[in-house]
Motif scaffolding. Structure first.
Motif, PDB file in Angstrom:
ATOM      1  N   ASP A 166     -15.433  -7.181  -4.049  1.00  0.00           N
ATOM      2  CA  ASP A 166     -16.589  -7.311  -4.947  1.00  0.00           C
ATOM      3  C   ASP A 166     -17.050  -5.964  -5.493  1.00  0.00           C
ATOM      4  OD1 ASP A 166     -18.307 -10.115  -3.322  1.00  0.00           O
ATOM      5  OD2 ASP A 166     -16.623 -10.031  -4.717  1.00  0.00           O
ATOM      6  N   SER A 167     -17.000  -4.940  -4.653  1.00  0.00           N
ATOM      7  CA  SER A 167     -17.536  -3.641  -5.058  1.00  0.00           C
ATOM      8  C   SER A 167     -16.726  -2.974  -6.176  1.00  0.00           C
ATOM      9  CB  SER A 167     -17.621  -2.698  -3.853  1.00  0.00           C
ATOM     10  OG  SER A 167     -16.351  -2.543  -3.250  1.00  0.00           O
ATOM     11  N   VAL A 168     -15.505  -3.473  -6.429  1.00  0.00           N
ATOM     12  CA  VAL A 168     -14.682  -2.860  -7.476  1.00  0.00           C
ATOM     13  C   VAL A 168     -14.370  -3.826  -8.613  1.00  0.00           C
ATOM     14  CG1 VAL A 168     -13.652  -1.309  -5.767  1.00  0.00           C
ATOM     15  CG2 VAL A 168     -12.426  -3.389  -6.451  1.00  0.00           C
ATOM     16  N   LYS A 169     -14.812  -5.059  -8.498  1.00  0.00           N
ATOM     17  CA  LYS A 169     -14.559  -6.029  -9.564  1.00  0.00           C
ATOM     18  C   LYS A 169     -15.164  -5.559 -10.874  1.00  0.00           C
ATOM     19  CE  LYS A 169     -14.077 -10.346  -6.974  1.00  0.00           C
ATOM     20  NZ  LYS A 169     -14.716 -11.630  -6.592  1.00  0.00           N
ATOM     21  N   GLY A 170     -14.396  -5.748 -11.950  1.00  0.00           N
ATOM     22  CA  GLY A 170     -14.846  -5.330 -13.266  1.00  0.00           C
ATOM     23  C   GLY A 170     -14.579  -3.866 -13.566  1.00  0.00           C
ATOM     24  N   ARG A 171     -14.155  -3.112 -12.539  1.00  0.00           N
ATOM     25  CA  ARG A 171     -13.881  -1.681 -12.741  1.00  0.00           C
ATOM     26  C   ARG A 171     -12.433  -1.317 -12.405  1.00  0.00           C
ATOM     27  NH1 ARG A 171     -16.350   1.992  -9.629  1.00  0.00           N
ATOM     28  NH2 ARG A 171     -16.558   0.621  -7.811  1.00  0.00           N
ATOM     29  N   PHE A 172     -11.862  -1.962 -11.403  1.00  0.00           N
ATOM     30  CA  PHE A 172     -10.500  -1.660 -10.949  1.00  0.00           C
ATOM     31  C   PHE A 172      -9.559  -2.797 -11.333  1.00  0.00           C
ATOM     32  CE2 PHE A 172     -11.544   1.253  -7.050  1.00  0.00           C
ATOM     33  CZ  PHE A 172     -12.380   2.016  -7.858  1.00  0.00           C
ATOM     34  N   THR A 173      -8.304  -2.438 -11.574  1.00  0.00           N
ATOM     35  CA  THR A 173      -7.262  -3.418 -11.855  1.00  0.00           C
ATOM     36  C   THR A 173      -6.019  -3.058 -11.059  1.00  0.00           C
ATOM     37  OG1 THR A 173      -8.097  -3.701 -14.121  1.00  0.00           O
ATOM     38  CG2 THR A 173      -5.887  -4.534 -13.645  1.00  0.00           C
ATOM     39  N   ILE A 174      -5.442  -4.044 -10.383  1.00  0.00           N
ATOM     40  CA  ILE A 174      -4.183  -3.840  -9.678  1.00  0.00           C
ATOM     41  C   ILE A 174      -3.068  -4.479 -10.496  1.00  0.00           C
ATOM     42  CG2 ILE A 174      -4.495  -5.907  -8.235  1.00  0.00           C
ATOM     43  CD1 ILE A 174      -3.017  -4.376  -5.984  1.00  0.00           C
ATOM     44  N   SER A 175      -1.940  -3.802 -10.563  1.00  0.00           N
ATOM     45  CA  SER A 175      -0.788  -4.339 -11.291  1.00  0.00           C
ATOM     46  C   SER A 175       0.490  -3.861 -10.626  1.00  0.00           C
ATOM     47  CB  SER A 175      -0.832  -3.915 -12.762  1.00  0.00           C
ATOM     48  OG  SER A 175      -0.762  -2.502 -12.877  1.00  0.00           O
ATOM     49  N   ARG A 176       1.596  -4.453 -11.037  1.00  0.00           N
ATOM     50  CA  ARG A 176       2.880  -4.058 -10.457  1.00  0.00           C
ATOM     51  C   ARG A 176       3.978  -4.163 -11.498  1.00  0.00           C
ATOM     52  NH1 ARG A 176       3.720  -7.714  -5.456  1.00  0.00           N
ATOM     53  NH2 ARG A 176       5.720  -6.599  -5.322  1.00  0.00           N
ATOM     54  N   GLU A 177       4.975  -3.336 -11.325  1.00  0.00           N
ATOM     55  CA  GLU A 177       6.203  -3.390 -12.126  1.00  0.00           C
ATOM     56  C   GLU A 177       7.354  -3.476 -11.142  1.00  0.00           C
ATOM     57  OE1 GLU A 177       6.827  -1.110 -15.881  1.00  0.00           O
ATOM     58  OE2 GLU A 177       5.127   0.061 -15.146  1.00  0.00           O
ATOM     59  N   ASN A 178       7.806  -4.679 -10.886  1.00  0.00           N
ATOM     60  CA  ASN A 178       8.868  -4.854  -9.894  1.00  0.00           C
ATOM     61  C   ASN A 178      10.163  -4.159 -10.311  1.00  0.00           C
ATOM     62  OD1 ASN A 178       7.254  -6.281  -8.106  1.00  0.00           O
ATOM     63  ND2 ASN A 178       7.890  -8.285  -8.866  1.00  0.00           N
ATOM     64  N   ALA A 179      10.413  -4.085 -11.611  1.00  0.00           N
ATOM     65  CA  ALA A 179      11.626  -3.422 -12.085  1.00  0.00           C
ATOM     66  C   ALA A 179      11.616  -1.942 -11.727  1.00  0.00           C
ATOM     67  CB  ALA A 179      11.759  -3.603 -13.589  1.00  0.00           C
ATOM     68  N   LYS A 180      10.415  -1.377 -11.588  1.00  0.00           N
ATOM     69  CA  LYS A 180      10.278   0.036 -11.217  1.00  0.00           C
ATOM     70  C   LYS A 180       9.908   0.204  -9.751  1.00  0.00           C
ATOM     71  CE  LYS A 180       8.983   1.777 -15.786  1.00  0.00           C
ATOM     72  NZ  LYS A 180       7.997   2.572 -16.567  1.00  0.00           N
ATOM     73  N   ASN A 181       9.796  -0.931  -9.034  1.00  0.00           N
ATOM     74  CA  ASN A 181       9.423  -0.870  -7.615  1.00  0.00           C
ATOM     75  C   ASN A 181       8.123  -0.096  -7.410  1.00  0.00           C
ATOM     76  OD1 ASN A 181      10.805  -2.321  -5.666  1.00  0.00           O
ATOM     77  ND2 ASN A 181      11.599  -0.506  -4.637  1.00  0.00           N
ATOM     78  N   THR A 182       7.162  -0.349  -8.286  1.00  0.00           N
ATOM     79  CA  THR A 182       5.930   0.429  -8.302  1.00  0.00           C
ATOM     80  C   THR A 182       4.718  -0.480  -8.459  1.00  0.00           C
ATOM     81  OG1 THR A 182       7.101   2.307  -9.295  1.00  0.00           O
ATOM     82  CG2 THR A 182       4.706   2.316  -9.467  1.00  0.00           C
ATOM     83  N   VAL A 183       3.638  -0.069  -7.800  1.00  0.00           N
ATOM     84  CA  VAL A 183       2.360  -0.767  -7.890  1.00  0.00           C
ATOM     85  C   VAL A 183       1.313   0.248  -8.349  1.00  0.00           C
ATOM     86  CG1 VAL A 183       0.620  -2.081  -6.619  1.00  0.00           C
ATOM     87  CG2 VAL A 183       3.029  -2.314  -6.041  1.00  0.00           C
TER      88      VAL A 183
ATOM     89  N   GLU B  88     -10.663  -0.157   4.319  1.00  0.00           N
ATOM     90  CA  GLU B  88     -10.962  -1.471   3.757  1.00  0.00           C
ATOM     91  C   GLU B  88      -9.979  -1.834   2.659  1.00  0.00           C
ATOM     92  OE1 GLU B  88     -14.948  -1.232   2.194  1.00  0.00           O
ATOM     93  OE2 GLU B  88     -14.367   0.026   0.500  1.00  0.00           O
ATOM     94  N   LEU B  89      -9.660  -3.112   2.615  1.00  0.00           N
ATOM     95  CA  LEU B  89      -8.797  -3.630   1.554  1.00  0.00           C
ATOM     96  C   LEU B  89      -9.629  -3.781   0.290  1.00  0.00           C
ATOM     97  CD1 LEU B  89      -6.094  -4.952   0.608  1.00  0.00           C
ATOM     98  CD2 LEU B  89      -7.080  -7.138   1.349  1.00  0.00           C
ATOM     99  N   ILE B  90      -9.184  -3.193  -0.807  1.00  0.00           N
ATOM    100  CA  ILE B  90      -9.937  -3.303  -2.045  1.00  0.00           C
ATOM    101  C   ILE B  90      -9.213  -4.108  -3.109  1.00  0.00           C
ATOM    102  CG2 ILE B  90     -11.329  -1.236  -1.710  1.00  0.00           C
ATOM    103  CD1 ILE B  90      -9.395   0.194  -3.657  1.00  0.00           C
ATOM    104  N   ALA B  91      -7.903  -4.246  -2.984  1.00  0.00           N
ATOM    105  CA  ALA B  91      -7.161  -5.006  -3.992  1.00  0.00           C
ATOM    106  C   ALA B  91      -5.811  -5.431  -3.429  1.00  0.00           C
ATOM    107  CB  ALA B  91      -6.940  -4.175  -5.252  1.00  0.00           C
ATOM    108  N   SER B  92      -5.355  -6.582  -3.872  1.00  0.00           N
ATOM    109  CA  SER B  92      -4.002  -7.009  -3.505  1.00  0.00           C
ATOM    110  C   SER B  92      -3.418  -7.809  -4.653  1.00  0.00           C
ATOM    111  CB  SER B  92      -3.991  -7.822  -2.207  1.00  0.00           C
ATOM    112  OG  SER B  92      -4.680  -9.038  -2.386  1.00  0.00           O
TER     113      SER B  92
END
Length: 119
Positions: free
Chosen positions: A62-79, A46-50
């Motif tokens: 919904d099941s992870v809202k308020g608990r999980f955070t997705i972020s990215r650093e394009n300069a480091k090519n990392t998510v 299942e997709l949990i974040a994008s």
């Protein structure tokens, strides 16, 4: 071609935190939408974040809202996926994936990293 390597999983007690990372190589992912999926034993993946190409738009299941955070650093090519207040039901293999901005299919996948939450 994009290669994705997932890392950072592990064993944590309920209520704890983990951050999983997805390091890309082969080409820049700065133009890609990135996602985190998970698959628990006996369940569908299942997709949990994008997150969109510049981080300006995110989606959280919904099941992870308020608990999980997705972020990215394009300069480091990392998510990243920061997971707080973990629950036993978050136990799964977590996979990073990438797709083109206008694409509907996720073209590239990481190998997965195991997250186990003990009660």
């Amino acid at each position: 071609q994009v290669q994705l390597v997932d890392s950072g999983g592990g064993l944590v007690q309920a209520g704890g935190s983990l951050r999983v990372s997805c390091a890309a190589s082969g080409r820049t992912i700065s133009s890609y939408t990135m996602g985190w999926f998970r698959q628990a034993p006996g369940k569908d993946r299942e997709l949990i974040a994008s997150i969109n190409w510049n981080g300006g738009s995110t989606y959280l299941r919904d099941s992870v809202k308020g608990r999980f955070t997705i972020s990215r650093e394009n300069a480091k090519n990392t998510v990243y996926l920061q997971m707080n207040s973990l629950k036993p039901e978050d136990t799964a293999v977590y996979y990073c994936a990438a797709r083109g901005t206008l694409a509907t299919m996720w073209n590239y996948w990481g190998q997965g990293t195991q997250v186990t939450v003990s009660s």
